[in-house]
Motif scaffolding. Structure first.
Motif, PDB file in Angstrom:
ATOM      1  N   ASP A  42       0.835  -1.215   0.000  1.00 16.58           N
ATOM      2  CA  ASP A  42       0.000   0.000   0.000  1.00 16.58           C
ATOM      3  C   ASP A  42       0.866   1.260   0.000  1.00 16.58           C
ATOM      4  N   LEU A  43       1.924   1.254   0.840  1.00 16.28           N
ATOM      5  CA  LEU A  43       2.803   2.436   0.932  1.00 16.28           C
ATOM      6  C   LEU A  43       3.554   2.665  -0.375  1.00 16.28           C
ATOM      7  N   ARG A  44       3.993   1.634  -1.059  1.00 20.40           N
ATOM      8  CA  ARG A  44       4.684   1.789  -2.353  1.00 20.40           C
ATOM      9  C   ARG A  44       3.754   2.455  -3.363  1.00 20.40           C
ATOM     10  N   GLN A  45       2.494   2.013  -3.329  1.00 19.95           N
ATOM     11  CA  GLN A  45       1.532   2.573  -4.281  1.00 19.95           C
ATOM     12  C   GLN A  45       1.230   4.035  -3.953  1.00 19.95           C
ATOM     13  N   GLN A  46       1.058   4.321  -2.650  1.00 17.57           N
ATOM     14  CA  GLN A  46       0.711   5.690  -2.238  1.00 17.57           C
ATOM     15  C   GLN A  46       1.857   6.676  -2.504  1.00 17.57           C
ATOM     16  N   THR A  47       3.103   6.259  -2.253  1.00 17.77           N
ATOM     17  CA  THR A  47       4.252   7.181  -2.342  1.00 17.77           C
ATOM     18  C   THR A  47       4.922   7.144  -3.705  1.00 17.77           C
ATOM     19  N   GLY A  48       4.696   6.094  -4.472  1.00 20.47           N
ATOM     20  CA  GLY A  48       5.371   5.937  -5.753  1.00 20.47           C
ATOM     21  C   GLY A  48       6.820   5.522  -5.599  1.00 20.47           C
ATOM     22  N   ILE A  49       7.210   5.059  -4.426  1.00 20.62           N
ATOM     23  CA  ILE A  49       8.595   4.614  -4.189  1.00 20.62           C
ATOM     24  C   ILE A  49       8.625   3.098  -4.380  1.00 20.62           C
ATOM     25  N   PRO A  50       9.170   2.604  -5.509  1.00 21.63           N
ATOM     26  CA  PRO A  50       9.077   1.174  -5.822  1.00 21.63           C
ATOM     27  C   PRO A  50       9.874   0.272  -4.872  1.00 21.63           C
ATOM     28  N   LYS A  51      10.991   0.776  -4.318  1.00 27.52           N
ATOM     29  CA  LYS A  51      11.824  -0.098  -3.475  1.00 27.52           C
ATOM     30  C   LYS A  51      11.633   0.156  -1.979  1.00 27.52           C
ATOM     31  N   GLY A  70      20.613   5.216   2.730  1.00 24.31           N
ATOM     32  CA  GLY A  70      19.279   5.810   2.707  1.00 24.31           C
ATOM     33  C   GLY A  70      18.813   6.248   4.100  1.00 24.31           C
ATOM     34  N   GLU A  71      17.475   6.351   4.271  1.00 23.35           N
ATOM     35  CA  GLU A  71      16.895   6.794   5.538  1.00 23.35           C
ATOM     36  C   GLU A  71      15.844   5.767   6.027  1.00 23.35           C
ATOM     37  N   ARG A  72      15.696   5.761   7.364  1.00 24.52           N
ATOM     38  CA  ARG A  72      14.663   4.907   7.961  1.00 24.52           C
ATOM     39  C   ARG A  72      13.635   5.801   8.653  1.00 24.52           C
ATOM     40  N   TYR A  73      12.357   5.450   8.459  1.00 24.81           N
ATOM     41  CA  TYR A  73      11.263   6.266   8.977  1.00 24.81           C
ATOM     42  C   TYR A  73      10.272   5.372   9.770  1.00 24.81           C
ATOM     43  N   ILE A  74       9.470   6.086  10.568  1.00 25.93           N
ATOM     44  CA  ILE A  74       8.311   5.406  11.198  1.00 25.93           C
ATOM     45  C   ILE A  74       7.081   6.251  10.926  1.00 25.93           C
ATOM     46  N   THR A  75       5.895   5.617  11.036  1.00 23.21           N
ATOM     47  CA  THR A  75       4.624   6.341  10.900  1.00 23.21           C
ATOM     48  C   THR A  75       3.720   5.916  12.063  1.00 23.21           C
ATOM     49  N   PRO A  76       2.737   6.739  12.411  1.00 22.93           N
ATOM     50  CA  PRO A  76       1.797   6.347  13.486  1.00 22.93           C
ATOM     51  C   PRO A  76       1.121   5.007  13.191  1.00 22.93           C
ATOM     52  N   GLU A  77       0.796   4.811  11.911  1.00 22.18           N
ATOM     53  CA  GLU A  77       0.121   3.567  11.532  1.00 22.18           C
ATOM     54  C   GLU A  77       1.024   2.358  11.770  1.00 22.18           C
ATOM     55  N   GLU A  94       5.141  13.798   4.279  1.00 22.34           N
ATOM     56  CA  GLU A  94       5.392  14.505   5.542  1.00 22.34           C
ATOM     57  C   GLU A  94       4.966  13.666   6.754  1.00 22.34           C
ATOM     58  N   THR A  95       4.085  12.715   6.522  1.00 23.61           N
ATOM     59  CA  THR A  95       3.608  11.882   7.652  1.00 23.61           C
ATOM     60  C   THR A  95       4.680  10.920   8.147  1.00 23.61           C
ATOM     61  N   PHE A  96       5.760  10.717   7.376  1.00 27.57           N
ATOM     62  CA  PHE A  96       6.850   9.842   7.783  1.00 27.57           C
ATOM     63  C   PHE A  96       7.756  10.595   8.759  1.00 27.57           C
TER      64      PHE A  96
END
Length: 870
Positions: free
Chosen positions: A466-475, A511-518, A500-502
């Motif tokens: 779902d996140l790949r589709q929403q952000t357009g980031i394939p990897k 690269g970078e590592r992120y978290i989200t509330p979800e 911005e939610t990341f």
């Protein structure tokens, strides 16, 4: 331990132990209940446990032993059986989350009269706690006595006024056989009662202080249990002693049981006149619920009549046998119900089939109320609810008034069935902590947590897609480490596309590592799913228990009705199997039995024919039957069978006879056999006379009295005089129906002198010195005592038998007023004992080989011997 340094945990132990000095303290430590010091020494000895030591901050290690908490019940049961009390001290918080010392507290004190665990209770017996409050008042004694079974919620109480209070209280104890008895100090003055409890029961006696019986304390306890209007709801006499007895019982329960006392919702007041009076001696002699020697069920009336299907029915059957009715109307309602079931073969079979699937819902409900029921036990309640409509339908179809009333009282409990079916899986675990008890679809969060536990990775894969589709980031990918937990990793080339939610958590060279509330919420769910699931199942299960507990009165009413139906069906089944008939029960003075049989002995002697006998007794011309005949001929069996038939009729059972009419008897008294009461320093004769005195004091015109061999414990003339005086007193002063067996043939002349006396004897067939007992009661006195013949049957040596015959003839010849025609000279006696046999006959007998003879040859040989004798 004052002034000595001990560890914090042991300090906590001492504080709790100080509050329970008289109980063995089961102190929860992890997966064990530990015992220390004197408790450890006692428990290791009684339970055969290994005694170890525990370091507790002192030089010497504390004696210690322990038992696993998951199997503690078997150890508690053994201690209770040995007369100890056990205080259960539980951890009140999770040791994993507790800060500092884990909080502990007593959750209950287990005593013989407060057991609720099914593993510690006999399924076919109630477990009563008794409370007695007695005081000497003007004109004798006054007492209140009550009984409560907290495993079923039953409670009974009655008021007694009696000059001889000890005996009256013993009669009540015999009805209920409590396992624990609370008494006030004044009861200690009733020595006959305390001796009886000590010698004839296994009950634990608890002496309560006078302060427990103060009016303010008693009223406080009763108000707490039954509300401010307790006097009206309980029906206690305003000036009676029952409130004190019951108030003290409740106080004891509040002390020992921290919760669950609400199981007792009502008290049934009974009057002594409601039930047939049966003394302890009578119950033992008639072997109603246990045999005299082995104290077992087989060989008792209970054993014969028990065709019940449920544990509740077994307990009620025992109660009915212990408490025969004296109300003709109620007895006949039971008999009509049994008759209806007796005639409805198919309906009875279907009713019994439905009952066979009914669990012990009385005790299950108690465990539910205490919060100690397992998922499997609650499911058993649901399974029982499925069978209740069938029980109700079959009971109503049989047609008798009592059966219709009981069918009406059976609530199908469909709402409880619905709740249990929706909440619990078909095959729930034995313990809630094993998880998996709550059914899928009952609670959305439970389903979600299970889904997460079983498919957590699938949920993460879905989120990643779902996140790949929403952000357009394939990897874009989701990873996990122990420091950050779950994270979203994005390569440097796509950092500009991160929403911005990341929230950035870590920078890497790649690269970078992120978290989200979800993601964080999902992480919490996955990592805590198992723990949360167990807690949620526990909460939902507790809510289910509370919902069921709120329906306590409906369940209790249904359980009582089901138990009664089970007993009535049991009576009908026993009647069919054993060829019993419906007795006529009325308020006449008649006991008229045609072809009566002993219900127990005929079952014990299935391979041989039981000889039936008739009986006619009333309060007029046939008030006293004097029965003579040899020992072993069946006098005692005959007398006992009449008592048992009357008792069976008055509990509502069919009886072993061809025809039977019973005028209700208010009491059965028996004096059968005797033994020295060495513990009380009483001889056989003293025991016998004490029992006779009790009968003469308490029997009324409506009683049935069984007397066997009165006066044989003393000299012949003393015994004969006492026996005659007793017969006269019963006939002239009491006038009750009496069966009196005796070896004093002189008493058989009393039918001419005393109104109401009739002579009967056990028929005997005699051939020479050999006798055969015909077991048949016939009119008239016995013509001989046959004592020597019985001795011969018992296997006494021939020399002894011959000498006995010789002495008997001498005594008969020299007795004053002896009948000359009955006397034989000593030569005749000698010839009788040693008849001369021709030598020819003796020779023939020596020569013959008996083992090779054919039947025809044997017959011919017998003919030759007879000719030789001529």
């Amino acid at each position: 331990m004052a002034g000595q340094s001990v560890s914090p945990m042991m300090q906590q132990y001492f504080e709790i132990k100080k509050q329970h000095p008289n109980e063995i303290l089961f102190y929860r430590v992890g997966d064990f209940y530990e015992m220390f010091y004197d408790d450890a020494l006692t428990a290791s000895r009684e339970l055969e446990l290994t005694l170890t030591g525990k370091a507790c901050g002192q030089e010497e290690r504390a004696p210690m032993c322990g038992v696993p908490f998951h199997s503690y019940e078997i150890y508690v049961a053994r201690l209770i059986a040995k007369g100890y009390k056990v205080a259960i001290c539980e951890q009140m918080e999770d040791p994993a989350t507790a800060k500092g010392l884990v909080k502990r507290d007593i959750i209950r004190v287990v005593t013989p009269g407060t057991v609720i665990e099914s593993s510690m209770l006999a399924e076919d017996k109630n477990n009563y706690l008794c409370s007695i409050y007695a005081k000497k008042v003007r004109g004798g004694w006054k007492a209140g006595i009550c009984f409560a079974d907290i495993s079923t919620g039953e409670a009974y109480a009655t008021e007694l006024h009696n000059e001889k209070m000890g005996g009256a209280l013993i009669t009540e104890l015999c009805r209920y056989m409590p396992s624990e008895i609370l008494i006030n100090p004044a009861v200690l003055d009733l020595k006959d009662l305390t001796n009886y409890i000590k010698q004839h029961t296994n009950a634990l006696v608890e002496l309560r202080e006078d302060s427990c019986y103060k009016q303010a304390v008693v009223e406080s306890m009763l108000s707490r249990q039954f509300g401010e209007d307790w006097n009206k709801s309980c029906g206690f006499a305003p000036d009676g002693f029952v409130p004190q007895a019951f108030g003290a019982l409740l106080g004891y329960l509040y002390e020992t049981q921290k919760h669950g006392t609400e199981r007792i919702k009502a008290v049934q007041n009974y009057a002594d006149a409601q039930y047939m009076r049966l003394s302890a001696v009578t119950r033992a002699n008639l072997e109603l619920t246990e045999t005299m020697r082995g104290r077992e069920k087989k060989g008792t009336l209970l054993w014969v009549l028990d065709k019940t299907e449920t544990s509740m029915g077994k307990r009620m059957l025992r109660s009915w046998i212990e408490q025969p009715l004296v109300d003709n109307k109620v007895i006949n309602e039971r008999l009509d119900a049994v008759e209806a079931l007796y005639n409805a073969n198919v309906g009875r079979a279907e009713l019994k089939e439905a009952l066979s699937h009914v669990f012990d819902i009385e005790r299950l409900t108690t465990r539910i109320l205490y919060g100690s029921a397992t998922p499997r036990e609650v499911k058993a309640l649901g399974d029982t609810c499925q069978r209740l409509p069938q029980v109700k339908e079959q009971a109503a179809a049989a047609g008798a008034k009592l059966l219709n009333d009981l069918a009406e009282a059976v609530d199908p409990l469909s709402d409880i069935l619905d709740k249990v079916s929706r909440a619990l899986v078909d095959d729930p675990p034995a313990n809630l902590k094993d998880g998996g008890a709550i059914r899928e679809g009952y609670n959305a969060e439970v389903d979600e947590l299970r889904d997460i536990m079983h498919g957590g990775k699938g949920v993460l894969s879905q989120l990643e897609a779902d996140l790949r589709q929403q952000t357009g980031i394939p990897k874009l990918k989701i990873g996990f480490n122990k420091v950050f937990g779950y994270y979203i990793e994005v390569s440097r080339s796509y950092v500009g596309s991160v929403p911005e939610t990341f929230t950035r958590k870590q920078t890497l060279t790649t690269g970078e590592r992120y978290i989200t509330p979800e993601l964080k919420e999902l992480e919490n769910k996955i990592l805590g799913a198992n723990e949360r699931l167990l807690a949620l199942e526990h909460q939902l299960f507790s809510e289910l228990l509370n919902d069921i507990s709120a329906q306590l009165l409906r369940i209790q009413r249904t359980a009582t009705a089901v138990a009664q139906l089970d007993v009535l069906a049991s009576f009908a089944e026993a009647a069919v199997q054993n060829n019993y008939v419906k007795p006529t029960v009325d308020d006449s003075d008649v006991l008229d039995i045609a072809e009566g049989r002993h219900p127990v002995i005929e079952q014990m002697l299935k391979s041989s024919l039981f000889v039936p006998n008739d009986t006619t007794l009333d309060e007029g011309e046939n008030r006293m039957l004097i029965i003579t005949g040899p020992n072993m001929a069946g006098k005692s069996t005959y007398m006992r069978q009449n008592a048992l038939i009357a008792l069976m009729a008055q509990i509502g059972s069919f009886v072993p006879a061809a025809k039977c009419r019973v005028g209700v008897v208010d009491a059965i008294f028996t004096r059968v056999g005797a033994s020295d009461d060495l513990a009380a320093g009483q001889s056989t004769f003293m025991v016998e006379m004490t029992e006779v005195a009790e009968i003469l004091r308490n029997a009324t015109k409506s009683s049935l009295v069984i007397l066997d061999e009165i006066g044989r414990g003393t000299s012949t003339f003393d015994g004969m005089s006492i026996a005659r005086a007793v017969v006269e007193y019963i006939c002239d002063n009491i006038g009750c129906k009496t069966l009196f067996a005796t070896h004093y043939h002189e008493l058989t002349s009393m039918d001419k002198d005393v109104f109401g006396v009739k002579n009967y004897n056990i028929a005997v067939k005699k051939r020479g010195e050999d006798i055969t007992f015909l077991r048949r009661i016939v009119s008239g006195p016995a013509d001989d005592s046959y004592g020597i013949e019985v001795a011969k049957l018992a296997g006494l040596p021939d020399a002894v038998i011959k000498r006995a015959h010789k002495v008997l003839r001498q005594l008969e010849a020299t007795a004053p007023g002896a009948n000359a025609s009955m006397q034989l000279d000593f030569e005749t006696v000698e010839a009788y004992n040693n008849p001369t046999v021709p030598s020819e006959v003796v020779d023939k007998l020596h020569q013959i080989d008996v083992e090779t003879l054919t039947p025809l040859e044997a017959l011919n040989f017998l003919y030759e011997l007879k000719q030789a004798l001529k």
